[in-house]
Design a protein around this motif. Structure first.
Motif, PDB file in Angstrom:
ATOM      1  N   ASP A  36       0.813  -1.220   0.000  1.00 30.85           N
ATOM      2  CA  ASP A  36       0.000   0.000   0.000  1.00 30.85           C
ATOM      3  C   ASP A  36       0.844   1.267   0.000  1.00 30.85           C
ATOM      4  O   ASP A  36       0.308   2.363   0.117  1.00 30.85           O
ATOM      5  N   LYS A  65      -8.354  -7.321  -6.514  1.00 34.38           N
ATOM      6  CA  LYS A  65      -9.210  -6.144  -6.694  1.00 34.38           C
ATOM      7  C   LYS A  65      -9.748  -6.080  -8.125  1.00 34.38           C
ATOM      8  O   LYS A  65      -9.119  -6.567  -9.061  1.00 34.38           O
ATOM      9  N   TYR A  70      -9.096  -0.687  -8.014  1.00 28.48           N
ATOM     10  CA  TYR A  70      -7.747  -0.156  -8.295  1.00 28.48           C
ATOM     11  C   TYR A  70      -7.802   1.352  -8.536  1.00 28.48           C
ATOM     12  O   TYR A  70      -6.921   2.079  -8.084  1.00 28.48           O
ATOM     13  N   LYS A  73      -7.797   2.831  -5.298  1.00 29.74           N
ATOM     14  CA  LYS A  73      -6.478   2.747  -4.657  1.00 29.74           C
ATOM     15  C   LYS A  73      -5.546   3.840  -5.192  1.00 29.74           C
ATOM     16  O   LYS A  73      -4.878   4.529  -4.416  1.00 29.74           O
TER      17      LYS A  73
END
Ligand code: PLP
Ligand code: CA
Length: 324
Positions: A36, A65, A70, A73
């Motif tokens: 992350d 995902k 995404y 993210k």
């Protein structure tokens, strides 16, 4: 560099590279982020490349995902990326089944899918049923594409009861089993997927990817989808159709979508056997960054036969060398 089949990126080769490339394909983990955590300098580098008019595409083998997740993210990391610039192996699995017009096995051209807007949806045919050993990303992409997805995280709570006369029931309509990274894999799921594949000779066995490990956190590597796929290979004695990198499936899809020749594309990645091979399989330029799982000694190793065109420490070098 003499004993290497590739060159370290220099100011001059960077200028040449940027002159001859219109589209950059980026692997995500190890290039853009680690788990992350965003890799230093990436946000500015992507901004600069966009300002130069480059088309940016993101290709990840991590199937946990969906493209929608995404995009979220990227946004949470302060980078603006559209959903249709993202190609995940979860999306690849759904598109593979679309292109093969599952379960009819009548090929559809990618260009037709795109032209007729068939990427999403597709009616309510109850036989378009798929068992998933994997996570939410695969379920979401399959459902968006109009398939019925069974299994997934929900089946992580189920167990197999092996008492006398107990019989394990599975849905005979399942026409494909998709296997990706599954942190909730268990014996129930293995039995389910195995029965679907073994008892229905027409059932497709699809792997999102076979990466040995992935960065589930920024500090450590964890077992990747390769080990879940290997479990199903072990019980079925069959080999899967791989839809993620290095398979050319995603590249063929990308090429039709963007209609740009591969000689004007550069694949940037941190893994030789997925990213660099993916680019090379289609004739793209390839750049290995050493910010992920590969280091210089891996390229130099005599047992390695995959050489990128260029290598450099990290993605931001592309801009700093250009400005040099
Ligand atoms: N699969 C899993 C489960 C991962 O965690 C990762 C990286 O974190 C990958 C695959 C590789 O992803 P990428 O293709 O973006 O490097
Ligand atoms: Ca990677």
């Amino acid at each position: 560099d003499e004993k290497l089949g590739c060159q370290r990126l220099t100011p001059q080769t960077t200028v040449n590279l940027l002159d001859s490339v219109d589209v950059f394909l980026f692997d995500c983990d190890g290039v853009i982020w680690k788990g992350d955590a965003l890799i230093d300098g990436v946000a500015d580098t992507l901004d600069t490349l966009r300002a130069m008019g480059k088309k940016l595409v993101f290709v990840t083998n991590n199937s946990t995902k969906s493209r929608r997740r995404y995009a979220e993210k990227f946004s949470s990391l302060g980078i603006s990326v559209a959903e249709d610039e993202i190609f995940s192996s979860s999306f690849a699995a759904a598109m593979y089944l679309k292109v093969n017009d599952f379960p009819k096995e009548k090929k559809v051209l990618v260009s037709e899918l795109l032209l007729w807007g068939l990427v999403r949806g597709g009616g309510s045919n109850p036989t378009r049923c798929i068992y998933v050993i994997g996570e939410e990303g695969i379920l979401e992409e399959l459902e968006l594409a109009g398939f019925t997805a069974l299994g997934g995280p929900e089946d992580g709570k189920k167990t197999v009861h092996m008492k006398p006369n107990n019989f394990f029931e599975h849905d005979k309509n399942v026409g494909a089993v998709v296997v990706g990274l599954d942190k909730y894999i268990n014996y129930y799921k293995l039995q389910y997927g195995t029965l679907c594949i073994r008892e229905n000779p027409g059932c497709l066995f699809i792997a999102t990817n076979r990466d040995a490990v992935g960065h589930l956190t920024n500090l450590q590597e964890f077992p990747g989808a390769g080990c879940m796929v290997a479990a199903v290979c072990g019980s079925t004695q069959k080999e899967p159709i791989v839809v993620g990198k290095p398979s050319t499936f995603l590249m063929d899809f990308l090429l039709q979508k963007f209609n740009i020749p591969t000689c004007r594309m550069c694949m940037v990645g941190d893994r030789l056997d997925t990213d660099i091979l993916f680019g090379q399989n289609s004739g793209c330029r390839t750049l290995l960054v050493l910010s992920g799982v590969t280091n210089l000694s891996d390229i130099q190793d005599s047992s390695n036969h995959i050489q990128p065109d260029y290598y450099t420490s990290t993605l931001s070098d592309v801009v700093s060398l250009f400005n040099n």
